[in-house]
Design an enzyme around this catalytic site. Structure first.
Site, mmCIF file in Angstrom:
data_model
loop_
_atom_site.group_PDB
_atom_site.id
_atom_site.type_symbol
_atom_site.label_atom_id
_atom_site.label_comp_id
_atom_site.label_asym_id
_atom_site.label_seq_id
_atom_site.Cartn_x
_atom_site.Cartn_y
_atom_site.Cartn_z
ATOM 1 N N CYS A 411 1.017 -0.975 0.016
ATOM 2 C CA CYS A 411 -0.168 -0.162 0.042
ATOM 3 C C CYS A 411 0.735 1.129 -0.013
ATOM 4 O O CYS A 411 0.497 2.347 -0.562
ATOM 5 C CB CYS A 411 -0.996 -0.061 1.175
ATOM 6 S SG CYS A 411 -0.126 -0.117 2.909
ATOM 7 N N HIS A 455 -2.064 0.470 7.106
ATOM 8 C CA HIS A 455 -2.565 0.943 5.807
ATOM 9 C C HIS A 455 -2.067 2.348 5.322
ATOM 10 O O HIS A 455 -1.607 3.167 6.608
ATOM 11 C CB HIS A 455 -4.059 0.837 5.645
ATOM 12 C CG HIS A 455 -4.445 0.677 4.036
ATOM 13 N ND1 HIS A 455 -3.670 -0.156 3.056
ATOM 14 C CD2 HIS A 455 -5.142 1.424 3.488
ATOM 15 C CE1 HIS A 455 -4.322 0.086 1.953
ATOM 16 N NE2 HIS A 455 -5.186 1.037 1.917
ATOM 17 N N ASP A 471 -7.767 5.638 -2.335
ATOM 18 C CA ASP A 471 -6.963 4.673 -2.055
ATOM 19 C C ASP A 471 -6.568 3.767 -3.368
ATOM 20 O O ASP A 471 -7.338 3.010 -4.017
ATOM 21 C CB ASP A 471 -7.949 3.718 -0.976
ATOM 22 C CG ASP A 471 -6.812 2.726 -0.474
ATOM 23 O OD1 ASP A 471 -5.898 2.604 -0.616
ATOM 24 O OD2 ASP A 471 -7.698 2.050 0.325
#
Length: 692
Positions: A411, A455, A471
């Protein structure tokens, strides 16, 4: 007899010394992981040697040997304490002092010193760990301390192992009502001093700087980051479980760092259908950053501060578990205010990553809007990139290498490249670090968020919309947002590499193991909420019970129950007149009561001496005559003769013979021999004895 005289002269009995050593081992055991290895090994050898001298009465440590041990231990502890940054040095100092004191256990004052040091050692242990198992072990430590105190004032050492345990348990059970009253009612007062211990293992996992590879390392740990319960017991949908911790604003070409932000007033009184209210129990993190559901509005805790970037901070570093309530809005609303310090969110190094710059230049030539640029980048992620826990290491122009060469990452790799590309395209952006997901525990209805769920995502400023969450993970691996992280990456070798992957796989394969794990965590959650965090619930709980709380009510609530308990204790002590009995006489009474069950004539009469009683029994029951003569002689020698070096051995022989005598009486009673002996001696003829 020797034990009684030793006690009156202040000498410690062998049983008391043994319990003091057992006490020292029990209270020190939990802190062995915090003291140096050499101290643990030295302490073990030293305690074994002292125990050996008690058992065999030899192998005594010579004075010069004691001197060498004292000097070596003191020097070692001084060196270790000077290099220790936390409470490890204090713990080592206390344990070392107790170990050295164990070499000179002679008088009761030596025992008292060791008991007081043991109390400090047990208390220091709670600074390291306050979990349920540590609390249970703390009770065991307290039990060992009380046992040692009892044996320091106990004359009989024949039952030195189990008798003090039984008495100590009874005493501690009696203290439970008073303990509960004080726990529930007594007001929580802050300590007179402040002790902060930051364990190396107590970290959020998110630091004040982020670069590719940092967050993926957190997938190696399954330790708990925080737990969350909701007012309506309904958690948000999986795709809405974004937990904000910090925002990264400044980019230097290698990584992202946090910029100074201003405090902001809490948005109190907000009410709409998207508002979520919840309570967070955060684990120790050694930092001030707290966890909040995106997008946070307010917190009712006075120690929680809200900042302009939407993050929460504690007033001090979180060195122990902290509980706070907060409210968040799942859908962010734009307040219409322009972006302050726009240039900061567009700043990038003047050179570097030429391929990315060329890609952005092509966007500009095509005249793409901000939304179209984002869509183009996300489309590329979806078609050409791979989401993995073990991406290739990036070097040189890292963003170019990621976007045009390796095309695989976690991520933070995607967030890093996205924010950089958007800034080049003239779109203000920043990286947000936090957590995504959470496991729902239905037994106590709360979310459990672990470190491997860390994250990173991006926020972009779009005119007319404000900060919008982007995202990139949803483009390359949308299943990461919907599915639990542990199920998605359980087959990856990097997943939980620092934890017990076998335990996780057992939970996945065996339903009952998973259920047991969730039930234990639910119990642990209640422990943190109602025991460790009771001070935050106390006022509300007392108000529900007794209405508005005042100083007078608190005093009455505190002293009335305590006074009632003390009055009952005083009444019991005055009502029940206990008569002290010599330990040797207890077995005489036991034998007398045993014979009285067969015939009342065999009971020892008031004022009848043990010698007269044994002679009378021998005449009535010649089958046990030899045992009675030997038993009576041992009693006379121990009770009235001078103390000798063999007194302890004689005492053991007396107690052993008493037990053998009672066993034989029981056997003869079952065979009916005792009843026949009583009839032959004359039933109904009461034996008159003279009071001596």
């Amino acid at each position: 007899m020797a034990e009684v005289i030793n006690q009156t002269s202040g000498e410690l009995t062998s049983g008391a010394k043994k319990w003091l050593l057992i006490m020292l081992i029990i209270v020190s055991a939990p802190q062995l992981m915090y003291v140096p290895l050499w101290l643990a090994a030295t302490g073990g050898c030293l305690l074994f040697w002292v125990w050996l001298t008690l058992e065999r009465h030899r192998y005594m440590i010579p004075p010069w040997g004691k001197g060498l041990v004292v000097i070596a231990v003191i020097l070692g502890v001084l060196v270790f304490s000077s290099q220790s940054k936390g409470l490890d040095g204090l713990s080592s100092l206390l344990i070392a002092g107790a170990l050295l004191k164990s070499m000179e256990l002679k008088k009761q004052r030596d025992g008292w010193v060791l008991v007081l040091v043991a109390c400090f050692i047990a208390a220091v242990g709670f600074l390291f760990n306050q979990s349920m198992p540590s609390a249970v072990y703390g009770g065991v430590s307290l039990l060992s301390i009380v046992c040692a105190l009892l044996m320091m004032h106990q004359g009989n050492t024949q039952a030195w192992l189990f008798l003090p345990v039984k008495k100590s348990l009874f005493m501690l059970l009696q203290s439970i009502p008073l303990m509960l009253i004080l726990f529930l009612i007594f007001p929580r007062i802050g300590p007179l001093w402040s002790v902060q211990y930051q364990k190396s293992t107590a970290k959020t996992g998110l630091s004040d700087r982020m670069q590719p590879g940092d967050i993926s390392r957190l997938t190696r740990s399954d330790s708990v980051a925080f737990r969350v319960s909701f007012t309506d017991n309904k958690p948000p949908a999986p795709e809405q479980r974004y937990w904000r911790v910090m925002t990264f604003t400044d980019f230097d070409g290698q990584g992202w760092s946090i910029a100074e932000v201003t405090k902001q007033e809490m948005h109190q009184g907000v009410s709409d259908e998207d508002l979520v209210e919840y309570q967070v129990i955060a684990e120790p993190s050694a930092s001030r950053w707290l966890f909040a559901l995106d997008y946070p509005l307010a917190s009712s805790a006075s120690t929680v501060q809200r900042y302009s970037d939407g993050t929460f901070k504690a007033s001090a570093a979180v060195s122990q578990r902290i509980s706070y309530t907060a409210s968040s809005r799942l859908v962010k609303q734009y307040d219409g205010h322009p972006l302050v310090n726009r240039s900061r969110y567009l700043a990038v190094p003047a050179a570097g990553n030429p391929q990315t710059r060329e890609m952005v230049r092509q966007w500009q030539e095509k005249g793409l809007s901000a939304e179209e640029k984002i869509a183009a980048l996300f489309k590329s992620y979806n078609q050409h990139f791979t989401y993995t826990l073990s991406p290739q290491k990036l070097q040189g122009n890292r963003i170019d290498e990621f976007l045009f060469s390796t095309r695989e990452g976690f991520c933070e790799h995607f967030a890093n490249a996205t924010a950089y590309a958007l800034r080049l395209a003239g779109i203000p952006s920043r990286v947000v670090g936090g957590y995504l997901g959470g496991e729902w525990n239905a037994y106590e209805e709360y979310l459990l968020i672990r470190q491997y769920e860390a994250h990173a995502w991006v926020e972009a400023w779009l005119d007319g919309k404000g900060w919008v969450r982007l995202d990139p993970t949803t483009a390359v691996a949308p299943e990461r947002v919907i599915q639990p992280f542990d199920q998605l990456f359980s087959s990856s070798p990097e997943f939980m590499a620092d934890s017990s992957l076998m335990a996780f796989r057992l939970q996945q394969n065996l339903a009952w193991v998973k259920t047991l794990s969730l039930r234990y965590d639910a119990l642990n959650y209640n422990w943190h909420r109602w025991i460790l965090g009771y001070h935050q619930q106390q006022n509300n709980l007392l108000q529900d019970w007794f209405g508005q709380i005042s100083v007078l009510k608190v005093l009455l609530l505190l002293f009335i129950p305590v006074g009632c308990v003390l009055m009952f204790v005083f009444w019991w002590l005055l009502k029940v007149q206990t008569r002290w009995m010599h330990p040797l006489d207890k077995e005489v009474v036991a034998i007398s009561d045993l014979l009285a069950k067969v015939s009342v004539e065999l009971k020892r009469a008031s004022g009848e001496t043990v010698q007269m009683y044994s002679v009378r029994l021998a005449e009535t029951l010649p089958e046990i005559g030899p045992e009675l003569d030997a038993w009576s002689a041992l009693y006379q020698g121990l009770r009235y003769a001078d103390v000798s070096a063999q007194a302890e051995e004689t005492s053991r022989l007396y107690h052993r013979l008493s037990q053998q005598l009672m066993n034989k009486i029981k056997r003869l009673g079952k065979q009916g021999i005792i009843g026949k002996g009583v009839k032959q001696a004359g039933v109904g003829k009461r034996i008159e004895t003279r009071v001596w």
